[in-house]
Design a protein around this motif. Structure first.
Motif: not given
Length: 327
Positions: A150-162, A292-307
């Motif tokens: 949430v933090g990365l997205l919230l920071t971007q949207i807040a910044t986009i809004r000035g 382009g203004p909102l960047k989605i950062h996927v930090g990690a992916t796990f297969p199902l058996d490593r949930a």
């Protein structure tokens, strides 16, 4: 199908990989082959019993994939449509039933993993910055866990809004991510001797002694006192999560003493209560991502058996951005 089930309330060790019958859609449901499922703190709250749930249950609530069957009353979707959802139980699975009213179409310009990573946390960031408080150029805000999903997205949207953003993080690597997302200043809480006193002092040093207009706090118990003390008079504390535990009951007179400040405890469900609101918010988000203004950062992916490992990483705060399970 294979799915991850929480057998009983407890830690990540209660998560089990099970083979289950393929579900069939009810009249107003769609059956989706899940391409990616989001991993969120609410999954851990439900797994451990902090939020009431029936056990055993298939874990997860967010995802994206392709419709493989539709109920006989569904007219708005067809087999083959790419869809995503933010709140529908059972997403850590190869197949998931979702109410047709709860899914949104995914534009062709956005891939499945990005779509899954956009939904719950993106919608949360959107309503926090546009509706809980409608941010603008005059606002200075404090965002806790600024390198989180949430933090990365919230920071971007807040910044986009000035708005001007001050973020808190724990490491140098997370500081770099928060700054890249648009944070003007970053405070490393790991370098503070006492969060309750030192964080408000650092915030006031960065704001000429005034404090911030809004604090966005998804951490909860460990940050609440510092958040309250960081507000300017008539500021707003938005408590939207409890990654460190729930905030204990407190005397409302503290809001008076802090300068007639406001406290709200919002939820995504209250801000996507109608189909129109859900589609308006997701349309806005997908436009920002595709444009382009909102960047989605996927930090990690796990297969199902490593949930279970995904849950340990999230709860251990070793992740950044979005964490996904890939069925």
């Amino acid at each position: 199908m294979r799915a991850i089930v929480a057998a009983a309330a407890g830690g990540p060790e209660v998560l089990e990989l099970r083979t289950m019958p393929d579900p069939e859609p009810g009249p107003d449901q769609v059956l989706v082959r899940v391409a990616a499922a989001g991993v969120n703190y609410i999954d851990t709250y439900r797994r451990c019993g902090q939020y009431p749930m029936a056990f055993p249950h298939v874990v997860g609530c967010e995802g994206a994939g392709k419709v493989v069957a539709v109920g006989d009353q569904v007219t708005s979707l067809s087999v083959g449509d790419r869809v995503a959802w933010a709140e529908s139980a059972g997403s850590y699975a190869q197949l998931q039933l979702v109410q047709a009213a709860h899914v949104v179409r995914v534009p062709g310009t956005i891939d499945d993993r990005t779509a899954a990573a956009t939904m719950l946390q993106g919608l949360t960031a959107h309503y926090l910055a546009t509706s809980t408080v409608s941010l603008g150029p005059r606002d200075v805000v404090l965002v806790h866990a600024g390198a989180g999903g949430v933090g990365l997205l919230l920071t971007q949207i807040a910044t986009i809004r000035g708005a001007r953003v001050i973020a808190t993080v724990g490491t140098a690597a997370k500081e770099a991510l928060a700054r890249d997302a648009g944070a003007d200043q970053v405070i490393r809480y790991t370098e503070l001797d006492d969060m309750t006193t030192d964080l408000p002092a650092a915030v006031r040093a960065l704001t000429g002694g005034r404090g911030v207009d809004v604090v966005y706090d998804g951490v909860g118990a460990s940050t609440f006192d510092a958040s309250l003390a960081s507000l300017c008079p008539r500021g707003t504390l938005v408590l939207f999560g409890a990654a460190s535990g729930q905030v204990a009951p407190f005397d409302p007179q503290r809001l008076n003493a802090a300068g007639s400040v406001f406290l709200t405890r919002p939820s995504l469900g209250a801000y996507t209560a109608t189909r129109e609101e859900l589609t308006t918010r997701t349309s806005d988000l997908f436009s920002l991502v595709a444009g382009g203004p909102l960047k989605i950062h996927v930090g990690a992916t796990f297969p199902l058996d490593r949930a279970a490992e995904a849950h340990r990483a999230l709860e251990g705060r070793t992740t950044t951005g979005k964490v996904l399970v890939i069925p």
